[in-house]
Design an enzyme around this catalytic site. Sequence first.
Site, short mmCIF file in Angstrom:
data_model
loop_
_atom_site.label_atom_id
_atom_site.label_comp_id
_atom_site.label_asym_id
_atom_site.label_seq_id
_atom_site.Cartn_x
_atom_site.Cartn_y
_atom_site.Cartn_z
CG ASN A 88 -1.88 -2.32 8.06
OD1 ASN A 88 -0.78 -2.79 8.31
ND2 ASN A 88 -3.01 -2.92 8.43
CE1 TYR A 153 1.70 -9.89 1.50
CE2 TYR A 153 4.07 -10.26 1.43
CZ TYR A 153 2.95 -9.77 2.07
OH TYR A 153 3.10 -9.14 3.30
CB SER A 156 0.87 -6.70 -4.17
OG SER A 156 1.29 -7.33 -2.96
CE LYS A 157 2.36 -6.39 1.26
NZ LYS A 157 1.56 -5.39 2.00
CB ILE A 186 5.85 -8.84 11.62
CG1 ILE A 186 6.85 -7.92 10.91
CG2 ILE A 186 5.24 -8.18 12.86
CD1 ILE A 186 8.11 -7.57 11.70
P1 NDP Z 1 -3.10 -9.43 9.37
O1 NDP Z 1 -3.57 -10.50 8.45
O2 NDP Z 1 -2.88 -9.75 10.80
O3 NDP Z 1 -4.08 -8.15 9.27
C1 NDP Z 1 -4.45 -7.65 8.02
C2 NDP Z 1 -5.59 -6.68 8.21
O4 NDP Z 1 -6.00 -6.22 6.92
C3 NDP Z 1 -6.79 -7.35 8.86
O5 NDP Z 1 -7.34 -6.48 9.85
C4 NDP Z 1 -7.74 -7.54 7.69
O6 NDP Z 1 -9.10 -7.54 8.01
C5 NDP Z 1 -7.43 -6.31 6.86
N1 NDP Z 1 -7.94 -6.46 5.50
C6 NDP Z 1 -7.79 -7.52 4.66
N2 NDP Z 1 -8.44 -7.29 3.51
C7 NDP Z 1 -8.99 -6.06 3.61
C8 NDP Z 1 -9.79 -5.24 2.74
N3 NDP Z 1 -10.14 -5.67 1.52
N4 NDP Z 1 -10.19 -4.04 3.18
C9 NDP Z 1 -9.85 -3.59 4.41
N5 NDP Z 1 -9.11 -4.30 5.27
C10 NDP Z 1 -8.69 -5.52 4.88
O7 NDP Z 1 -1.74 -8.88 8.71
P2 NDP Z 1 -0.52 -8.09 9.37
O8 NDP Z 1 -1.01 -7.21 10.45
O9 NDP Z 1 0.55 -9.06 9.64
O10 NDP Z 1 -0.03 -7.24 8.11
C11 NDP Z 1 -0.37 -5.85 7.93
C12 NDP Z 1 0.35 -5.36 6.68
O11 NDP Z 1 1.77 -5.58 6.83
C13 NDP Z 1 -0.07 -6.11 5.42
O12 NDP Z 1 -0.08 -5.23 4.33
C14 NDP Z 1 1.05 -7.12 5.25
O13 NDP Z 1 1.20 -7.55 3.92
C15 NDP Z 1 2.25 -6.33 5.74
N6 NDP Z 1 3.37 -7.17 6.13
C16 NDP Z 1 3.24 -8.09 7.15
C17 NDP Z 1 4.31 -8.92 7.47
C18 NDP Z 1 4.23 -9.93 8.56
O14 NDP Z 1 5.22 -10.67 8.74
N7 NDP Z 1 3.14 -10.03 9.33
C19 NDP Z 1 5.58 -8.83 6.76
C20 NDP Z 1 5.61 -7.83 5.72
C21 NDP Z 1 4.54 -7.04 5.43
P3 NDP Z 1 -9.93 -8.86 8.50
O15 NDP Z 1 -9.64 -8.97 9.95
O16 NDP Z 1 -11.35 -8.48 8.19
O17 NDP Z 1 -9.42 -10.00 7.67
#
Ligand code: NDP
Length: 245
Positions: A88, A153, A156-157, A186
């Site tokens: 995730n 992005y 990567s996806k 989202i």
């Molecule tokens: P958020 O930015 O809200 O959360 C991302 C999480 O990933 C955070 O907890 C962050 O930690 C953590 N993170 C970032 N870098 C690292 C790392 N190097 N190692 C470990 N953890 C890390 O994103 P979302 O919850 O919205 O997204 C979750 C997933 O869903 C992602 O892969 C995103 O690309 C995908 N997605 C989201 C969409 C959306 O509309 N929101 C749409 C499509 C896909 P920290 O708090 O420390 O920064």
Amino acid sequence: MGLLDGKVALITGASRGIGKAIALQYAAEGADIAFTDLVVNADTVAAIEALGHRVKAYVSDASSFDAAHAVVEQILADFGRIDILVNNAGITRDTLMLRMTEQQWDDVLNINLKSAFNFTHAVTPVMARQRGGSIINLSSVVGEAGNAGQCNYSASKAGLIGLAKSIAKEMGPRGIRANCIAPGFILSDMTAAMPEEVRAAWIKTIPLRRGGTVEEVAKVALFLASDLASYVSGQVINVCGGMAC
Ligand code: NDP
């Protein structure tokens, strides 16, 4: 009886957002939860714990191959098994190709795609020994369709889709399923960071005329992790309010 009774789930980047919602949904259905993040959020740990299942959070950079393998070893020592892996952790560094720096490309590919390789590489031998497991990659509708300003992005996806489909073929004979969820727009911190006019423009393109909630993504992650999806592998499920149909 929960859908995930007796299972151990590992979710990367689950302190907040979609990862946190998945952790809560899984715990509500009986799973024990191991999650990683750069910074552990104590409130997230407490909220999962309140559901009555084991939870442990690990500070770990998902983009580091060595750190991912070390944390999987530690989780195995702590929990004894891993049944579900949710890749995730993700970031955006949006800009047009003409302006994109090598650093912006590398950061996104390392955190979004290489991280999934790191954890899949560390976890598949464990799941193979257990003769089963479910791997779920958080892809995106832009991994299928592309998006101006998101070359890094989107690439990567798209890579996460190729990874899941290949693992489904390679590890299926060992009982391991691998799938992707492709969320659309989202409501999370990631999309809250966008300028208001960009958010409004996105929402106009969504037939359901709203952003999805993190819980709506988590419900699909629950389906894919559970035995309800026991014959579902190598697939991409869009969770996008009809945006990408
Ligand atoms: P958020 O930015 O809200 O959360 C991302 C999480 O990933 C955070 O907890 C962050 O930690 C953590 N993170 C970032 N870098 C690292 C790392 N190097 N190692 C470990 N953890 C890390 O994103 P979302 O919850 O919205 O997204 C979750 C997933 O869903 C992602 O892969 C995103 O690309 C995908 N997605 C989201 C969409 C959306 O509309 N929101 C749409 C499509 C896909 P920290 O708090 O420390 O920064």
